[in-house]
Structures are given as C-alpha cells and as structure tokens.
Design an enzyme around this catalytic site. Structure first.
Site, PDB file in Angstrom:
ATOM      1  N   ASP A 224     -25.436  -6.820 -36.112  1.00  0.00           N
ATOM      2  CA  ASP A 224     -25.962  -6.328 -36.727  1.00  0.00           C
ATOM      3  C   ASP A 224     -27.301  -7.751 -37.082  1.00  0.00           C
ATOM      4  O   ASP A 224     -27.133  -8.872 -36.209  1.00  0.00           O
ATOM      5  CB  ASP A 224     -26.023  -6.442 -38.509  1.00  0.00           C
ATOM      6  CG  ASP A 224     -26.748  -5.048 -39.169  1.00  0.00           C
ATOM      7  OD1 ASP A 224     -27.978  -5.272 -38.963  1.00  0.00           O
ATOM      8  OD2 ASP A 224     -26.238  -4.282 -38.402  1.00  0.00           O
ATOM      9  N   HIS A 247     -29.406  -8.494 -33.633  1.00  0.00           N
ATOM     10  CA  HIS A 247     -30.635  -8.116 -34.313  1.00  0.00           C
ATOM     11  C   HIS A 247     -31.297  -8.312 -34.655  1.00  0.00           C
ATOM     12  O   HIS A 247     -33.135  -7.742 -35.723  1.00  0.00           O
ATOM     13  CB  HIS A 247     -30.564  -6.434 -35.020  1.00  0.00           C
ATOM     14  CG  HIS A 247     -29.702  -5.527 -35.206  1.00  0.00           C
ATOM     15  ND1 HIS A 247     -29.227  -4.619 -35.815  1.00  0.00           N
ATOM     16  CD2 HIS A 247     -28.712  -5.413 -33.456  1.00  0.00           C
ATOM     17  CE1 HIS A 247     -27.947  -3.485 -35.121  1.00  0.00           C
ATOM     18  NE2 HIS A 247     -28.151  -3.911 -33.783  1.00  0.00           N
TER      19      HIS A 247
END
Length: 328
Positions: A224, A247
């Site tokens: 993430d 991310h």
C-alpha cells in the site's frame, strides 16, 4: 628536598583528580536484558508478561535512564502496550526478532506493539519486527465482509514526543507497519519496511495529527502507501527514501470524516520511486464531510522508475466502487 616535595605535591594532585573523576556520575543507563528478566528466545513462549514487567521496572526507575535490550534470538510476543509517562528516558534496543502470532485473532488490540504517553523514547538496533502477516492478508476483505476479523498494525505510537526510531526492520505486517497518532518531534532513520507488493493495506508509515516529523535514509517496499499522511499533520520532512513496491507517498485520503484538520508543510526530496503504482499522490473524497486546506508542499529531486502514475491528484477517490455521493 624541594624536588621530593614537588613530586609529592604532583602525586597528591593526581590522586585528587582521579578521585574527583571517579566520584562523578557516569550517567550510564541501567540495562534490562530481557533474557535476564525471564524472556525466552525460543520463538514459542509468549513473552508478553515478561516484557510488560520489564517495561514497568524500566519506566518507573528513578535516578537514571533505562535501556531495554532484546538480544539476538526469536522472542514470541502477543499483543502488548507500553504505557507512560516514564520517570526517565527509555531506550529500547532490538537486536533480535520480535515474532507476532500468526493467527490474527490472537492479537486482541488494533496494534500488536503499542507505545503511548511517552517522551524521549529511543527505539534502535539491527533487529526485526516479524508481523507474520501471510495468514492475515486473505482475510482483509472488510469492504465487502462486515464480519471480517480485526487485523493489527505492527507498531503504533500515540501521544509520543521528542523520540526516534533508528535501524530496525519491519517485516510482513498484518495491516500497516508503523502508525503514528498525535506524535510530535519524531525522527525515523535507517528503517527497512518490507511486505509483498500484493499484500493489502500494509502501509509503511502512517501519520495523523502529527507534527515536526523527519524521515530519512529509509527503504519501504510494501502493498500500500509507502508513506501515508493524513488529517492534521504538519511540518514533515521526507528525504533519501526508496519507495517500491507500493502506492507511493500519499497525502490522504482526506475529507471522508468530519472534524478533519488541515495538512500543511510537507517537503519530499531526494526520493526514488521504483515499481510503484503511484509516485507523488494526493487523494480526496469527492463529497467531503469536512472543509480542510492542503498547503505549503515542496517536492524536489524525485526519480521515477517504472511508475504507473508519477503524479496523481485524485479528487474523486473511491477505493471500492461504487462510491455513493453524499448529499449536501
């Protein structure tokens, strides 16, 4: 006689100097080696009680600082909280491995290792926090399953000030690796954060309502956000960080909840994004429940390698469509 008297005088002065030095306090912290206080490095024995007792002794010690030392070896540890305020500075040196339960239901709290209400905390060492997240990742389906189990973040800090982390590794968290809430004047250096690129919601560093944060010389590869900067965070400096997979470095998401606060004063410099879905990212919900300002951001000397969206400003953030627009 004059020569002898001079030698005797010099010898007396030397002895007085040695005595004075010896009488000075050394200011060396008392070391609490966890094995000497009952902890077992066999990877099986639950050391939660031993670590809790060690913390109480170290935190309440008067007359000097304390150092909790975790030597090489594997120390199984259930969910635990280290709570202050303490009467002195605490240094937590981790050279071994702290091993989380593999079954996520064995951790009853939302954070595996939590520090709260502490000033002048130092966490250092060459050791590892092993979250054993592999068994938990398939259960991370709360967006469609209201009965999903609660998954714990690896390490959390709440109301911790004037502190720092240096040198440790966080491996395979169940959810996020490090969570910071209402933390002020905190430095993070030479930290390694690792989880597979497809591990869900395993954010590296997550901040909310924090200020004066410095992150440097750190490698983050996870599933993430490498770094997530949330509501109320101000004056953050991020430099010499390698991010990937993941991310990117994200501000937000913002605006989903009421009472959110402005995000102000972010510097991101000398960063390498390698194999991330995003690089620089700002994400807000389309219909905000709060009115906040994002301002005073500086990005410089950013390198992108195989990045899907190098710059992503998403004002209609919707992680799990469809997202219903809220009525005003």
């Amino acid at each position: 006689m004059t020569c002898i008297a001079s030698v005797f005088k010099a010898l007396c002065l030397s002895l007085l100097f040695i005595a004075a030095v010896a009488s000075r306090p050394t200011n060396r912290p008392k070391v609490f080696n966890v094995q000497r206080y009952g902890a077992k490095a066999n990877g099986k024995t639950d050391n939660t009680k031993a670590f809790t007792n060690i913390w109480k002794s170290a935190c309440t010690r008067k007359g000097g600082n304390s150092k909790i030392y975790v030597p090489k070896g594997t120390f199984y540890l259930g969910g635990i909280e280290f709570v202050g305020p303490c009467t002195n500075q605490i240094e937590f040196v981790i050279d071994g491995t702290l091993l989380a339960p593999s079954n996520p239901r064995d951790i009853k709290n939302d954070t595996w290792i939590q520090f709260r209400y502490i000033n002048n905390l130092i966490i250092s060492g060459a050791g590892t926090l092993d979250g054993q997240g592999k068994e938990s990742w398939p259960l991370n389906d709360c967006h469609k399953n209201p009965n999903c189990p609660k998954l714990a973040m690896t390490m959390g800090f709440a109301f911790v000030n004037n502190s720092r982390i240096n040198g440790i590794t966080s491996l395979n968290s169940k959810m996020g690796h490090f969570n910071f809430f209402s933390v002020h004047h905190f430095n993070i250096t030479d930290v390694t954060i690792t989880a597979p690129g497809d591990s869900p919601n395993t954010d590296g560093l997550k901040f909310g309502f924090c200020s004066n944060i410095n992150i440097s010389k750190t490698h983050i590869g996870t599933g993430d956000d490498c770094i997530a900067i949330l509501s109320g965070t101000t004056n953050m400096d991020i430099s010499n960080v390698n991010c990937g997979p993941g991310h990117g470095i994200s501000v937000g998401s913002l605006g989903k909840n009421k009472e959110e606060k402005d995000v102000n004063g972010l510097t991101v410099r000398d960063i390498v994004f390698n194999g991330t879905s995003d690089g620089i990212r700002i994400k807000t919900w389309e219909s905000s429940a709060s009115k906040i300002l994002v301002s005073n951001f500086v990005y410089e000397n950013i390198q992108m390698i195989n990045v899907g969206n190098p710059i992503n400003i998403d004002q209609k953030y919707c992680p799990h469509p469809p997202c219903e627009k809220k009525s005003k």
